[in-house]
Design a protein around this motif. Structure first.
Motif, PDB file in Angstrom:
ATOM      1  N   PRO A 129      -1.894  11.419   6.158  1.00 21.73           N
ATOM      2  CA  PRO A 129      -1.214   9.991   6.920  1.00 21.73           C
ATOM      3  C   PRO A 129       0.062  10.372   7.448  1.00 21.73           C
ATOM      4  O   PRO A 129       1.201  10.453   5.564  1.00 21.73           O
ATOM      5  N   ARG A 130       0.738   9.691   8.095  1.00 24.10           N
ATOM      6  CA  ARG A 130       2.059   9.069   7.737  1.00 24.10           C
ATOM      7  C   ARG A 130       2.815   7.744   8.194  1.00 24.10           C
ATOM      8  O   ARG A 130       3.783   6.843   7.779  1.00 24.10           O
ATOM      9  N   LYS A 131       1.188   7.040   8.001  1.00 23.50           N
ATOM     10  CA  LYS A 131       1.669   5.333   7.498  1.00 23.50           C
ATOM     11  C   LYS A 131       0.840   4.969   6.467  1.00 23.50           C
ATOM     12  O   LYS A 131      -0.299   5.653   6.945  1.00 23.50           O
ATOM     13  N   PRO A 132       1.045   4.079   5.702  1.00 24.39           N
ATOM     14  CA  PRO A 132      -0.721   3.546   5.231  1.00 24.39           C
ATOM     15  C   PRO A 132      -1.628   2.706   5.715  1.00 24.39           C
ATOM     16  O   PRO A 132      -0.779   2.563   6.322  1.00 24.39           O
ATOM     17  N   TYR A 133      -2.235   3.148   4.962  1.00 21.74           N
ATOM     18  CA  TYR A 133      -3.236   2.594   5.898  1.00 21.74           C
ATOM     19  C   TYR A 133      -4.396   1.704   4.656  1.00 21.74           C
ATOM     20  O   TYR A 133      -4.840   2.240   3.850  1.00 21.74           O
ATOM     21  N   VAL A 134      -5.274   0.526   5.398  1.00 20.65           N
ATOM     22  CA  VAL A 134      -5.636  -0.447   4.351  1.00 20.65           C
ATOM     23  C   VAL A 134      -7.358  -0.204   5.004  1.00 20.65           C
ATOM     24  O   VAL A 134      -7.531  -0.703   5.934  1.00 20.65           O
ATOM     25  N   VAL A 177       1.115  -1.198  -0.237  1.00 23.62           N
ATOM     26  CA  VAL A 177      -0.344   0.311   0.092  1.00 23.62           C
ATOM     27  C   VAL A 177       0.618   1.775  -0.256  1.00 23.62           C
ATOM     28  O   VAL A 177       1.534   1.515   0.800  1.00 23.62           O
ATOM     29  N   LYS A 178       0.392   2.095  -0.791  1.00 26.25           N
ATOM     30  CA  LYS A 178       0.994   3.416  -1.054  1.00 26.25           C
ATOM     31  C   LYS A 178       0.736   4.434  -0.125  1.00 26.25           C
ATOM     32  O   LYS A 178      -0.346   4.290   0.116  1.00 26.25           O
ATOM     33  N   ALA A 179       1.600   4.856   0.883  1.00 24.49           N
ATOM     34  CA  ALA A 179       1.381   6.024   1.293  1.00 24.49           C
ATOM     35  C   ALA A 179       1.021   7.291   0.680  1.00 24.49           C
ATOM     36  O   ALA A 179       1.939   7.863  -0.164  1.00 24.49           O
ATOM     37  N   GLU A 180      -0.235   8.197   0.782  1.00 28.45           N
ATOM     38  CA  GLU A 180      -0.512   9.185   0.393  1.00 28.45           C
ATOM     39  C   GLU A 180      -0.547  10.163   1.026  1.00 28.45           C
ATOM     40  O   GLU A 180       0.154  10.316   1.701  1.00 28.45           O
ATOM     41  N   GLU A 181      -0.663  11.458   0.037  1.00 30.04           N
ATOM     42  CA  GLU A 181       0.264  12.521   0.580  1.00 30.04           C
ATOM     43  C   GLU A 181      -1.006  13.507   1.734  1.00 30.04           C
ATOM     44  O   GLU A 181      -0.530  13.819   2.036  1.00 30.04           O
ATOM     45  N   ARG A 182      -2.321  13.137   0.695  1.00 25.85           N
ATOM     46  CA  ARG A 182      -3.429  13.462   1.773  1.00 25.85           C
ATOM     47  C   ARG A 182      -5.140  13.161   1.631  1.00 25.85           C
ATOM     48  O   ARG A 182      -4.355  12.545   0.141  1.00 25.85           O
ATOM     49  N   ILE A 183      -5.537  12.319   2.962  1.00 28.63           N
ATOM     50  CA  ILE A 183      -6.785  11.789   2.520  1.00 28.63           C
ATOM     51  C   ILE A 183      -7.720  12.344   3.154  1.00 28.63           C
ATOM     52  O   ILE A 183      -7.843  13.320   4.104  1.00 28.63           O
ATOM     53  N   ARG A 184      -8.898  12.315   2.300  1.00 32.82           N
ATOM     54  CA  ARG A 184     -10.475  12.641   3.255  1.00 32.82           C
ATOM     55  C   ARG A 184     -11.291  11.514   3.455  1.00 32.82           C
ATOM     56  O   ARG A 184     -11.094  10.555   2.664  1.00 32.82           O
ATOM     57  N   TYR A 185     -10.991  12.028   5.222  1.00 31.16           N
ATOM     58  CA  TYR A 185     -11.503  10.718   5.734  1.00 31.16           C
ATOM     59  C   TYR A 185     -13.374  11.389   5.753  1.00 31.16           C
ATOM     60  O   TYR A 185     -13.533  12.052   6.661  1.00 31.16           O
TER      61      TYR A 185
END
Length: 527
Positions: free
Chosen positions: A455-460, A404-412
């Motif tokens: 995020p600082r770590k990848p999340y599945v 899983v690639k760590a994204e620069e920014r996500i919308r949760y």
């Protein structure tokens, strides 16, 4: 700093290989080592077309094409592996340096004449671009290190022989003062996998966002902030930029630690001073102790002999490695079986692979670094090795984690049962950061609310099937069997996307105590 006998002369850690050479007269043993390597290379060349992978009954794997294998002493690898625990000590020391400098109890036992210290600091100042002047605070830090961190400093003297040639080469390439090499000791105690409480990682302690700016990628398998070559190059680029901004190396180091914004605030609050010691009271607490720790480390390295600080002597004149690009996913465990290199050694030589797995992605160049004595075996047997790896992976009970690639920014999107602490842990960030990124004044969340997260770590994310509560087949259920020394945190780190809260919820755990042998579910599914 080093005696002539042990001065490291050169380092080549670019383009795939590096060698650390020490100035020492040739000995019969060294000459014999050269003969063995020549013999080995000739044997390797002759055996390329008839390389064979042998698997004995006890699952021990032998590679046939190298009957002569030079057994070198592994001082470097064992020493560097042991240093992993030291970064935490140094983090704490720098953070508490303000209190340590005020606590002078016991410092009078250090045999260090103040006038002599002033002379030595003046001598350092004359040959350094840093503003090295005597003050009582710096004297307290030096004495504190000599009392409280003497063993750590001696360990650093040994480990530095491995890393400093690499640092010096890259610093010189960027026209940066070579003394900056001491910064990595303050930052990480020369531990490539060091991680601070706020998530800064590697020898040079890059935060995720800053590392991304300088081309250091992070995924569930790889964290290039832990790559000694790439992170050192990135650190040089960042430090050069900071020096361009402030025009002063003391302020550049303060900005490296706390960010340019905090240094600018300190300058304003001080009334416009641009000398580090004048703005120091207005800097964040950990930064206030940062430059004194750096200068104290520089002083102790430069005057190690005068203070009786001794490194472990290098028993052999050089240490060599080389790299090979991987062509298929492979684990450290598999590599260790195939070549005569322990998983511990592989971890030291390849610290950027977080899960001890080297992934294969066609557009990326992921490499394996091995001692020179083993690299020929690997290259000569690649087809057989990858065939073995493929079969071994097929027979595994538990599949390897998904890349899983760590994204620069996500919308949760906030779900039922979410709270800021849970979301922060899930993405490896702090609650205060989520509140700052989203302009939140309280901890209250509403279902359906959208949050911006870096995020600082990848999340599945949990799959739709698992979220619906639909039971999975028994064959699809994944488990982790608790081993001695396991904790909820260490287990969560092994499985990207799984948090401590997930493990508690899925397994009905209330406390933190785990019994070895217990099977923990790794999904929101019925057993």
């Amino acid at each position: 700093m080093y005696s002539a006998k042990h001065q490291l002369l050169t380092c080549f850690l670019f383009g795939g290989s590096f060698a650390l050479l020490a100035q020492a007269p040739a000995t019969p043993e060294m000459n014999r080592g050269t003969e063995i390597r020549k013999e080995r290379d000739s044997l390797s060349a002759a055996a390329v077309n008839k390389s064979t992978l042998w698997i004995k009954a006890d699952d021990h794997i032998l590679l046939q094409d190298h009957p002569v294998a030079a057994k070198y002493d592994s001082l470097w690898l064992s020493e560097l592996h042991q240093n992993a625990e030291l970064s935490g000590q140094l983090f704490e020391e720098v953070e508490l340096l303000e209190e340590i400098m005020k606590d002078t109890v016991g410092l009078e036992t250090v045999a260090l004449d103040t006038e002599l210290l002033k002379e030595r600091l003046k001598a350092l100042d004359q040959k350094s671009p840093f503003n090295i002047t005597y003050n009582p605070s710096l004297e307290s830090v030096i004495k504190s290190f000599l009392i409280r961190k003497r063993d750590l400093m001696e360990r650093m003297l040994t480990a530095s022989q491995f890393y400093f040639p690499l640092f010096e080469q890259e610093l010189d390439n960027h026209n940066i003062p070579l003394e900056i090499k001491y910064l990595a000791i303050v930052e990480s105690a020369l531990n490539p996998r060091a991680k601070s409480r706020v998530g800064a990682t590697g020898l040079w302690q890059f935060m995720y966002g800053t590392g991304k700016m300088y081309g250091l990628d992070v995924s569930s398998y790889v964290d290039e902030r832990s790559d000694p070559v790439k992170s050192t190059r990135a650190a040089c680029q960042y430090l050069s930029k900071l020096y361009d901004i402030f025009g002063d190396w003391d302020l550049a180091l303060a900005a490296y630690n706390s960010g340019p914004g905090n240094v600018n605030k300190a300058i304003r609050r001080s009334g416009g001073y641009t000398n580090y010691w004048n703005i120091r009271p207005y800097l964040p607490r950990e930064t206030a102790g940062y430059l004194p720790a750096f200068l104290a480390t520089m002083y102790l390295f430069e005057y190690a002999e005068e203070h009786g600080l001794k490194a472990v002597e290098v028993p052999r004149p050089y240490f060599e490695t080389d790299t090979v690009r991987v062509k298929k996913l492979i684990t450290f465990e598999q590599i260790s079986k195939l070549v005569d290199v322990s998983v511990e050694e592989l971890t030291v030589l390849n610290p950027s692979y977080k899960l001890n797995i080297i992934p294969y992605i066609p557009e990326k160049e992921y490499t394996l670094r091995l001692p020179n004595r083993e690299i020929g075996k690997f290259v000569a047997n690649e087809d057989s090795i990858y065939a073995y790896v493929e079969e071994e992976l097929k027979s595994r009970e538990t599949p390897l984690p998904q890349l899983v690639k760590a994204e620069e920014r996500i919308r949760y999107r906030v779900r039922s049962g979410d709270y800021l602490g849970k979301i922060a842990e899930q993405y490896g960030v702090r609650v205060s950061q989520i509140k700052e990124w989203n302009g939140l004044r309280s901890n209250t969340l509403r279902i359906g609310q959208r949050l911006t997260i870096y995020p600082r770590k990848p999340y599945v994310p949990v799959s739709v099937q698992q979220e619906s509560g639909k039971p999975l087949n028994n064959s699809e259920v994944r488990y982790h069997t608790v081993k001695e020394g396991d904790s909820l945190w260490t287990i969560s780190q092994k499985y990207p996307g799984i948090t401590i809260e997930n493990l508690r919820e899925w397994n009905g755990i209330r406390g933190n105590k785990l019994l070895p042998g217990t099977k923990l579910k790794l999904c929101a599914c019925s057993s």
